[in-house]
Design a protein around this motif. Sequence first.
Motif, PDB file in Angstrom:
ATOM      1  N   HIS A 111       0.713  -1.192  -0.188  1.00  7.48           N
ATOM      2  CA  HIS A 111      -0.131  -0.031  -0.381  1.00  7.48           C
ATOM      3  C   HIS A 111       1.119   1.068  -0.290  1.00  7.48           C
ATOM      4  CE1 HIS A 111      -3.340  -2.410   0.976  1.00  7.48           C
ATOM      5  NE2 HIS A 111      -3.258  -3.230   1.691  1.00  7.48           N
ATOM      6  N   ARG A 112       0.368   2.158  -0.315  1.00 13.56           N
ATOM      7  CA  ARG A 112       0.893   3.607  -0.610  1.00 13.56           C
ATOM      8  C   ARG A 112       1.040   4.577   0.973  1.00 13.56           C
ATOM      9  NH1 ARG A 112       4.066   6.040  -4.195  1.00 13.56           N
ATOM     10  NH2 ARG A 112       3.895   5.218  -5.686  1.00 13.56           N
ATOM     11  N   LEU A 113       1.863   4.630   1.147  1.00 18.59           N
ATOM     12  CA  LEU A 113       1.941   4.869   2.865  1.00 18.59           C
ATOM     13  C   LEU A 113       2.237   6.217   3.073  1.00 18.59           C
ATOM     14  CD1 LEU A 113       1.463   1.521   4.707  1.00 18.59           C
ATOM     15  CD2 LEU A 113      -0.141   3.493   4.159  1.00 18.59           C
ATOM     16  N   PRO A 114       1.710   7.033   4.203  1.00 14.60           N
ATOM     17  CA  PRO A 114       2.657   8.337   4.033  1.00 14.60           C
ATOM     18  C   PRO A 114       4.422   7.432   4.812  1.00 14.60           C
ATOM     19  CG  PRO A 114       0.715   8.519   5.142  1.00 14.60           C
ATOM     20  CD  PRO A 114       0.276   7.116   4.570  1.00 14.60           C
ATOM     21  N   LEU A 115       5.133   9.377   4.324  1.00 12.90           N
ATOM     22  CA  LEU A 115       6.417   8.545   4.929  1.00 12.90           C
ATOM     23  C   LEU A 115       6.207   8.538   5.904  1.00 12.90           C
ATOM     24  CD1 LEU A 115       8.996  10.924   3.154  1.00 12.90           C
ATOM     25  CD2 LEU A 115       8.710   8.479   2.908  1.00 12.90           C
ATOM     26  N   PRO A 116       7.104   7.244   6.761  1.00 15.89           N
ATOM     27  CA  PRO A 116       6.564   7.011   8.709  1.00 15.89           C
ATOM     28  C   PRO A 116       7.829   8.257   9.257  1.00 15.89           C
ATOM     29  CG  PRO A 116       8.358   4.958   7.331  1.00 15.89           C
ATOM     30  CD  PRO A 116       7.748   6.325   6.935  1.00 15.89           C
ATOM     31  N   GLU A 117       7.309   8.335  10.769  1.00 11.87           N
ATOM     32  CA  GLU A 117       8.394   9.868  11.020  1.00 11.87           C
ATOM     33  C   GLU A 117       9.872  10.321  11.190  1.00 11.87           C
ATOM     34  OE1 GLU A 117       8.148  11.845  15.907  1.00 11.87           O
ATOM     35  OE2 GLU A 117       7.301   9.652  14.825  1.00 11.87           O
ATOM     36  N   ALA A 118      10.163   9.426  11.226  1.00 10.39           N
ATOM     37  CA  ALA A 118      11.127   9.234  10.920  1.00 10.39           C
ATOM     38  C   ALA A 118      11.842   9.548   9.548  1.00 10.39           C
ATOM     39  CB  ALA A 118      12.534   8.397  11.508  1.00 10.39           C
ATOM     40  N   GLU A 119      11.429   8.909   8.488  1.00 12.27           N
ATOM     41  CA  GLU A 119      11.962   9.809   7.057  1.00 12.27           C
ATOM     42  C   GLU A 119      11.357  11.400   7.183  1.00 12.27           C
ATOM     43  OE1 GLU A 119      10.799   6.353   5.138  1.00 12.27           O
ATOM     44  OE2 GLU A 119      11.022   5.135   5.434  1.00 12.27           O
ATOM     45  N   ALA A 120      10.404  11.495   7.514  1.00 13.53           N
ATOM     46  CA  ALA A 120       9.913  12.380   6.895  1.00 13.53           C
ATOM     47  C   ALA A 120      10.600  13.703   8.107  1.00 13.53           C
ATOM     48  CB  ALA A 120       8.054  12.776   7.614  1.00 13.53           C
ATOM     49  N   ALA A 121      10.449  13.778   8.860  1.00 10.53           N
ATOM     50  CA  ALA A 121      11.583  14.097   9.295  1.00 10.53           C
ATOM     51  C   ALA A 121      12.703  14.469   9.286  1.00 10.53           C
ATOM     52  CB  ALA A 121      11.529  13.389  10.721  1.00 10.53           C
ATOM     53  N   LEU A 122      13.609  13.624   8.785  1.00 10.66           N
ATOM     54  CA  LEU A 122      15.044  13.917   7.892  1.00 10.66           C
ATOM     55  C   LEU A 122      14.579  14.632   7.034  1.00 10.66           C
ATOM     56  CD1 LEU A 122      17.597  11.466   8.073  1.00 10.66           C
ATOM     57  CD2 LEU A 122      17.086  12.530   6.031  1.00 10.66           C
ATOM     58  N   GLY A 123      13.257  13.951   6.208  1.00  9.08           N
ATOM     59  CA  GLY A 123      13.716  14.958   4.436  1.00  9.08           C
ATOM     60  C   GLY A 123      13.053  16.711   4.734  1.00  9.08           C
ATOM     61  N   ASP A 124      11.925  16.760   5.611  1.00 10.21           N
ATOM     62  CA  ASP A 124      11.900  17.715   6.060  1.00 10.21           C
ATOM     63  C   ASP A 124      13.534  18.986   6.372  1.00 10.21           C
ATOM     64  OD1 ASP A 124       9.814  17.672   6.125  1.00 10.21           O
ATOM     65  OD2 ASP A 124       9.338  17.452   7.722  1.00 10.21           O
ATOM     66  N   GLU A 125      14.037  18.193   7.346  1.00  7.81           N
ATOM     67  CA  GLU A 125      15.639  18.963   7.769  1.00  7.81           C
ATOM     68  C   GLU A 125      15.915  18.512   6.645  1.00  7.81           C
ATOM     69  OE1 GLU A 125      19.021  18.887  11.385  1.00  7.81           O
ATOM     70  OE2 GLU A 125      17.068  17.345  11.350  1.00  7.81           O
ATOM     71  N   LEU A 126      16.512  18.338   5.924  1.00 10.26           N
ATOM     72  CA  LEU A 126      17.474  18.128   4.661  1.00 10.26           C
ATOM     73  C   LEU A 126      17.059  18.870   3.561  1.00 10.26           C
ATOM     74  CD1 LEU A 126      19.779  16.235   3.454  1.00 10.26           C
ATOM     75  CD2 LEU A 126      17.952  15.300   2.119  1.00 10.26           C
ATOM     76  N   SER A 127      15.514  19.777   3.919  1.00  6.89           N
ATOM     77  CA  SER A 127      15.218  20.364   2.724  1.00  6.89           C
ATOM     78  C   SER A 127      15.901  21.774   2.817  1.00  6.89           C
ATOM     79  CB  SER A 127      13.212  19.971   2.480  1.00  6.89           C
ATOM     80  OG  SER A 127      13.107  20.713   3.483  1.00  6.89           O
ATOM     81  N   THR A 128      15.816  22.222   4.392  1.00  5.44           N
ATOM     82  CA  THR A 128      16.248  23.057   4.632  1.00  5.44           C
ATOM     83  C   THR A 128      17.815  22.902   4.396  1.00  5.44           C
ATOM     84  OG1 THR A 128      14.140  23.432   6.281  1.00  5.44           O
ATOM     85  CG2 THR A 128      16.341  25.147   6.802  1.00  5.44           C
ATOM     86  N   VAL A 129      18.635  22.037   5.174  1.00  2.17           N
ATOM     87  CA  VAL A 129      20.158  22.584   5.407  1.00  2.17           C
ATOM     88  C   VAL A 129      20.924  21.820   4.005  1.00  2.17           C
ATOM     89  CG1 VAL A 129      21.782  21.050   6.443  1.00  2.17           C
ATOM     90  CG2 VAL A 129      19.588  21.436   8.150  1.00  2.17           C
TER      91      VAL A 129
END
Length: 500
Positions: A2-20
């Motif tokens: 199933h297509r599911l939202p990114l798990p918390e750790a993956e999403a959190a790292l991705g959000d921070e990476l988009s800034t850094v």
Amino acid sequence: MHRLPLPEAEAALGDELSTVRPDLSAAYVAGLPGARAAVLTRLWRALAHEPMPWIARRERGREGLTLHLVDGRRLHGPPADPYATSAYVTGLRLDERPYDRPDRLVTALAVPHASVFATELGHSVASLALSRAQSGRSGGEPAVSWEWEQRVVDGHPYHPNCRSRPGFSVAEQLAYGPEHRPVVELGLVPVDDCLVRGEWPKWLRDEDRVLIPVHPWQAAHVLDRGHQEGFSAHPLMSLRTLALPDGPHVKTALSARLTSSVRDISVYSIETSATVSAFAEDIAARTDGLLHVTRTLGAVSAHSPALAAVLREAPDLYARTGERVVPVAALAATGLPRSPGWTARFARLALTVGLRLLDLGVALEAHGQNLLVVLSAEGEPLRLVYRDLADIRVSPLRLARHGIAAPRMSGRIVTDDATTLRRKLFGSLVAGALGATAGSAAALREDLGSAVDDLPRTADLAALLDEPLPTKALTLMRLEPGTPGDLWACLPNPFTGRAS
């Protein structure tokens, strides 16, 4: 799946990476499926072979492996090769529900301590995808050993927490992770009352005070004292150990949980460092030049595992003109060209040295990070270099049989128990370094089959040939954090196929 939202750790790292580092965001997201498969493969190896108390039995069939849980549920997946290093598990089924994300599978299993372990697995997947996002920066062939080990992107070949770095921000991973190839600026903490062993150099002293090198992460998150500007160094695979340019290696305290352990430096290891180093140098001299041990030059502790450091020789000192020193973990990770039969010749060299020392009374923890191989200009394995003596085991009884005086020390490093000694060597060298270099059970069986023909027929070799192969139960240890010491599993013996 199933297509599911990114798990918390993956999403959190991705959000921070988009800034850094927004330039890495696309590569990070693209790398997540492969990172999940890599961690899931390691997890499946553990579930298939480690003695989990909540697994009632394992059923192997033509369609794969089924684990029957004590609560009646069934977990199904492909056949589990305990020595495979490729990410071949892309999904598992718990009863009839599919899972392709290891953290969500462990959460669904709902076994004791599952929630903490699932969080660690989420960090491992996210950090692994981040590590791979920059892995294309190969350049030319490395010139020194620290450059080789910075090519190791995926971390531990068999631990599901191969890249788990909780407590590290994205910026800190990029600044300190060896696979990102940064230059790290170490600080210096002046200490008046300090435990010193060996020769601590003048350039790390301030009159009567000792200057202890500290990792910047440790200085920012753990230490409650100021530090002064230190020096630049290149991080190695262990993250807390760094190579000075054209100089020794410095092992720093790093009170963070990486893979399984918190990486500080015990006062015991500082107290025994000079004794163990001198003893290991003497023992290595008994291998007819096949093994060198990087000497501990000096070790200091502020009477605390959170503030300590060790200086040791760089392994490159043991390479002659035209030769190169390569960490064993980098052999498979870097795709180093090998001639036909290379892995069998390397296995013969490693087993010759490891079993000879074991017979004498010294069990090395010769996994792919501690063990390095000296290669000829043509790439042939010539000699071995071993580093980091903190976790070897020494048997006074075996030493006495060979007329060798035991070092004057006590504590966990000293044991005469044959099972403990064999587990230390076989679990690290055969189940670890040689297994990962071979990359599969079939390849390991072929390598070892031709490697043991000329070895002395000792009781230790008989145990290696006939008994199940011990390995640390790395996942079980994370799911039973209250159990002290190492826990062990038995892998199918590559010679006989016997698992118990």
